[in-house]
Scaffold this active site. Structure first.
Site, PDB file in Angstrom:
ATOM      1  N   GLU A   1       2.901   1.402 -11.338  1.00 35.49           N
ATOM      2  CA  GLU A   1       4.374   1.269 -11.264  1.00 35.49           C
ATOM      3  C   GLU A   1       5.075   2.418 -11.992  1.00 35.49           C
ATOM      4  O   GLU A   1       6.126   2.223 -12.601  1.00 35.49           O
ATOM      5  CB  GLU A   1       4.831  -0.060 -11.872  1.00 35.49           C
ATOM      6  CG  GLU A   1       4.162  -1.266 -11.291  1.00 35.49           C
ATOM      7  CD  GLU A   1       4.783  -1.707  -9.981  1.00 35.49           C
ATOM      8  OE1 GLU A   1       5.838  -1.147  -9.620  1.00 35.49           O
ATOM      9  OE2 GLU A   1       4.207  -2.567  -9.329  1.00 35.49           O
TER      10      GLU A   1
ATOM     11  N   GLY B   1       0.810  -1.217   0.000  1.00 33.99           N
ATOM     12  CA  GLY B   1       0.000   0.000   0.000  1.00 33.99           C
ATOM     13  C   GLY B   1       0.837   1.258   0.000  1.00 33.99           C
ATOM     14  O   GLY B   1       1.377   1.664   1.043  1.00 33.99           O
TER      15      GLY B   1
ATOM     16  N   GLN C   1      -1.105  -6.686 -48.615  1.00 33.83           N
ATOM     17  CA  GLN C   1       0.102  -5.982 -48.170  1.00 33.83           C
ATOM     18  C   GLN C   1      -0.147  -5.135 -46.922  1.00 33.83           C
ATOM     19  O   GLN C   1       0.702  -5.043 -46.031  1.00 33.83           O
ATOM     20  CB  GLN C   1       0.643  -5.101 -49.300  1.00 33.83           C
ATOM     21  CG  GLN C   1       1.229  -5.915 -50.445  1.00 33.83           C
ATOM     22  CD  GLN C   1       1.757  -5.051 -51.575  1.00 33.83           C
ATOM     23  OE1 GLN C   1       1.519  -3.844 -51.621  1.00 33.83           O
ATOM     24  NE2 GLN C   1       2.474  -5.664 -52.495  1.00 33.83           N
TER      25      GLN C   1
ATOM     26  N   GLY D   1      -0.706   9.923  -5.911  1.00 31.78           N
ATOM     27  CA  GLY D   1      -0.272   8.817  -6.758  1.00 31.78           C
ATOM     28  C   GLY D   1       1.185   8.935  -7.140  1.00 31.78           C
ATOM     29  O   GLY D   1       2.067   8.346  -6.506  1.00 31.78           O
TER      30      GLY D   1
HETATM   31  C1  LIG Z   1      -5.277  -1.751 -11.482  1.00 31.93           C
HETATM   32  C2  LIG Z   1      -4.316  -0.966 -10.640  1.00 31.93           C
HETATM   33  C3  LIG Z   1      -3.602  -1.595  -9.632  1.00 31.93           C
HETATM   34  C4  LIG Z   1      -2.733  -0.859  -8.812  1.00 31.93           C
HETATM   35  N1  LIG Z   1      -2.052  -1.497  -7.789  1.00 31.93           N
HETATM   36  C5  LIG Z   1      -1.345  -0.749  -6.892  1.00 31.93           C
HETATM   37  C6  LIG Z   1      -0.739  -1.370  -5.744  1.00 31.93           C
HETATM   38  O1  LIG Z   1      -0.783  -2.594  -5.575  1.00 31.93           O
HETATM   39  N2  LIG Z   1      -0.118  -0.569  -4.826  1.00 31.93           N
HETATM   40  C7  LIG Z   1      -0.034   0.781  -4.970  1.00 31.93           C
HETATM   41  O2  LIG Z   1       0.524   1.430  -4.092  1.00 31.93           O
HETATM   42  N3  LIG Z   1      -0.585   1.401  -6.065  1.00 31.93           N
HETATM   43  C8  LIG Z   1      -1.236   0.661  -7.022  1.00 31.93           C
HETATM   44  N4  LIG Z   1      -1.808   1.275  -8.115  1.00 31.93           N
HETATM   45  C9  LIG Z   1      -1.754   2.728  -8.223  1.00 31.93           C
HETATM   46  C10 LIG Z   1      -0.786   3.245  -9.271  1.00 31.93           C
HETATM   47  O3  LIG Z   1       0.535   3.008  -8.888  1.00 31.93           O
HETATM   48  C11 LIG Z   1      -1.092   4.732  -9.489  1.00 31.93           C
HETATM   49  O4  LIG Z   1      -2.318   4.796 -10.195  1.00 31.93           O
HETATM   50  C12 LIG Z   1      -0.004   5.477 -10.246  1.00 31.93           C
HETATM   51  O5  LIG Z   1       1.132   5.637  -9.444  1.00 31.93           O
HETATM   52  C13 LIG Z   1      -0.467   6.852 -10.740  1.00 31.93           C
HETATM   53  O6  LIG Z   1      -1.050   7.556  -9.715  1.00 31.93           O
HETATM   54  P1  LIG Z   1      -2.502   8.260  -9.921  1.00 31.93           P
HETATM   55  O7  LIG Z   1      -3.404   7.250 -10.539  1.00 31.93           O
HETATM   56  O8  LIG Z   1      -2.882   8.836  -8.620  1.00 31.93           O
HETATM   57  O9  LIG Z   1      -2.257   9.355 -10.985  1.00 31.93           O
HETATM   58  P2  LIG Z   1      -1.682  10.847 -10.739  1.00 31.93           P
HETATM   59  O10 LIG Z   1      -0.374  10.782 -10.036  1.00 31.93           O
HETATM   60  O11 LIG Z   1      -2.746  11.697 -10.168  1.00 31.93           O
HETATM   61  O12 LIG Z   1      -1.394  11.280 -12.237  1.00 31.93           O
HETATM   62  C14 LIG Z   1      -2.441  11.616 -13.166  1.00 31.93           C
HETATM   63  C15 LIG Z   1      -1.768  12.034 -14.475  1.00 31.93           C
HETATM   64  O13 LIG Z   1      -0.946  13.169 -14.242  1.00 31.93           O
HETATM   65  C16 LIG Z   1       0.370  12.901 -14.672  1.00 31.93           C
HETATM   66  N5  LIG Z   1       1.331  13.613 -13.838  1.00 31.93           N
HETATM   67  C17 LIG Z   1       1.446  13.630 -12.487  1.00 31.93           C
HETATM   68  N6  LIG Z   1       2.476  14.365 -12.099  1.00 31.93           N
HETATM   69  C18 LIG Z   1       3.059  14.850 -13.224  1.00 31.93           C
HETATM   70  C19 LIG Z   1       4.204  15.677 -13.501  1.00 31.93           C
HETATM   71  N7  LIG Z   1       5.003  16.138 -12.520  1.00 31.93           N
HETATM   72  N8  LIG Z   1       4.497  15.933 -14.788  1.00 31.93           N
HETATM   73  C20 LIG Z   1       3.746  15.442 -15.808  1.00 31.93           C
HETATM   74  N9  LIG Z   1       2.658  14.656 -15.614  1.00 31.93           N
HETATM   75  C21 LIG Z   1       2.327  14.371 -14.339  1.00 31.93           C
HETATM   76  C22 LIG Z   1       0.526  11.404 -14.541  1.00 31.93           C
HETATM   77  O14 LIG Z   1       1.601  10.908 -15.331  1.00 31.93           O
HETATM   78  C23 LIG Z   1      -0.835  10.950 -15.022  1.00 31.93           C
HETATM   79  O15 LIG Z   1      -0.874  10.943 -16.425  1.00 31.93           O
HETATM   80  C24 LIG Z   1      -2.604   0.532  -9.004  1.00 31.93           C
HETATM   81  C25 LIG Z   1      -3.302   1.160 -10.055  1.00 31.93           C
HETATM   82  C26 LIG Z   1      -4.138   0.426 -10.874  1.00 31.93           C
HETATM   83  C27 LIG Z   1      -4.879   1.119 -11.978  1.00 31.93           C
END
Ligand SMILES: Cc1cc2nc3c(=O)[nH]c(=O)nc-3n(C[C@H](O)[C@H](O)[C@H](O)COP(=O)(O)OP(=O)(O)OC[C@H]3O[C@@H](n4cnc5c(N)ncnc54)[C@H](O)[C@@H]3O)c2cc1C
Length: 392
Positions: free
Chosen positions: A371, A135, A287, A142
């Protein structure tokens, strides 16, 4: 010599007999245990008998397979990568189960846990008798985990954890959660905790309505005054180094895994194109279709060479984090493109769960984001190239 249409470059010749044997055994397990059922699991959003599946994966040594001791199989990074590829050729959800168990939860305990954490959890996790989750992500946090809001505060010698984690693979079925929380210790910030999910105040409601990774359990973690003994904390790691070291392990598996989804989709498109007759001949004889098949194969082949190169570096102990970013960014992005192109080759049938392609494409939307998103890995690589950190 390899003569497979999907291995025109002869990459198979670069694998040892042991590596091919690992690949063959994982392929067999998937053929028996996953492939006949996974489209149905995906459609229903429910993996039947996930505990039995975890035990089957464990009995083949696939859980924490690149770790040593404590019941882990101690295989090479390349063998681990090949296993991820085969698992994800069946479904990204099954590979996620293995990645989160082995590379996130088990690796965290193996690398940062006390001797008691290791002996208590790792043998059971390696056998698939206990399921783990990891977690880090929160509802409002995120890509920027340093801003996490989950808090661990002292109460005598105990810790009290409060907060919420979101999008956590396996959480609703887990026996143990590795939870990262902000502390107010002067020695510094974020610490990791090994939390049995039976601890009062811990709950993990499942997240419904996903249209991606539907053959994978995803949930929240709610921590409501969870009291833990001092010994629940990882003793020697402080700050984001802890969680980031684990993510680096799991990302390495994804470099390989995403290519499994790509290979499965490419194979499905090739088979389909050879059988589908339009304008009096198989569509594979046109093709434009050949252009698609060849372009998909080129990207798959390049991705595989990159994965193998990174695997050899990891086995040699020379793999750097930005190299993992390079592999994750390229291989997931290209794998998703391959799935989308494969879908077009199959016309309307491409959107049906009777074929694996739309399932893989939908799954890879999650793999593209978790990831570390494409954007985050781009910034990691931009920093490696220019020396400028452009994250904030
Ligand atoms: C099916 C699934 C399973 C998962 N399993 C786990 C798990 O087991 N453990 C865990 O801890 N997490 C897990 N996650 C969470 C995942 O790691 C996060 O979704 C990911 O790190 C992105 O975070 P966010 O979704 O909050 O997006 P955000 O961080 O809010 O980002 C939203 C968008 O903004 C962009 N962005 C953010 N900051 C910047 C910046 N500085 N410059 C440019 N662009 C930016 C991002 O690239 C993205 O396109 C899981 C997610 C999914 C969908």
């Amino acid at each position: 010599m390899s003569t497979s249409p999907l291995d025109l470059a002869g990459i198979d010749d670069l694998l040892s007999d042991d590596e091919k044997a690992v690949r063959a055994s994982v392929r067999q397990l998937c053929a028996d245990r996953v492939d006949p059922y996974v489209a149905d699991w995906f459609e229903r959003g429910q993996v039947d008998d996930i505990r039995g599946l975890a035990k089957d994966l464990g009995s083949l040594g696939l859980l924490g397979m690149h770790l040593t001791g404590y019941g882990c199989a101690g295989m090479s990074a390349t063998e681990y990568g090949l296993a991820c590829l085969e698992l994800e050729a069946s479904d990204s959800g099954v590979r996620s189960l293995v990645s989160v168990q082995g590379s996130l939860a088990m690796f965290a305990i193996w690398r940062w846990g006390s001797e008691e954490h290791k002996t208590e959890w790792l043998p059971r996790m390696a056998a698939g008798e206990a399921i783990g989750c990891f977690g880090l992500t929160e509802p409002d946090i995120g890509s920027d985990p340093g801003s996490m809001r989950t808090r661990a505060r002292r109460d005598g010698s105990d810790w009290i954890l409060d907060g919420r984690k979101m999008w956590i693979t396996n959480s609703s079925v887990a026996d143990v959660a590795v939870v990262w929380a902000q502390t107010d210790e002067p020695s510094g910030g974020v610490r990791g905790f090994v939390v049995p999910t039976s601890t009062p105040g811990f709950s993990a409601p499942e997240i419904k309505h996903k249209q991606s990774l539907r053959a994978s359990v995803t949930g929240e973690i709610v921590l409501d005054g969870v009291r833990l003994p001092d010994a629940a904390a990882f003793p020697d790691v402080r700050g984001l180094k802890g969680p980031l070291s684990c993510l680096n392990e799991a990302r390495y598996g994804i470099v390989w895994g995403a290519l499994g989804a790509a290979r499965s989709s490419l194979q499905a498109a090739l088979d389909y194109a050879n059988q589908r007759i339009q304008f009096g001949k198989p569509i594979s004889a046109f093709q434009l279709t050949q252009q698609k098949l060849v372009d998909m194969n080129l990207e798959y082949t390049k991705g595989l060479l990159l994965a193998l190169h990174l695997g050899r570096r990891k086995d040699a102990g020379t793999l750097r984090p930005e190299q993992v970013s390079l592999g994750k960014l390229n291989n997931v992005r290209e794998a998703l493109e391959i799935c989308r192109t494969a879908r077009t080759v199959m016309g309307a049938n491409g959107i049906s769960l009777e074929y694996p392609v739309i399932r893989h494409a939908n799954n890879l939307e999650s793999v593209l984001t978790y990831e570390g998103t494409v954007e985050m890995h781009t910034l990691v690589l931009g920093q490696a190239m220019t020396g400028h950190a452009a994250f904030r």
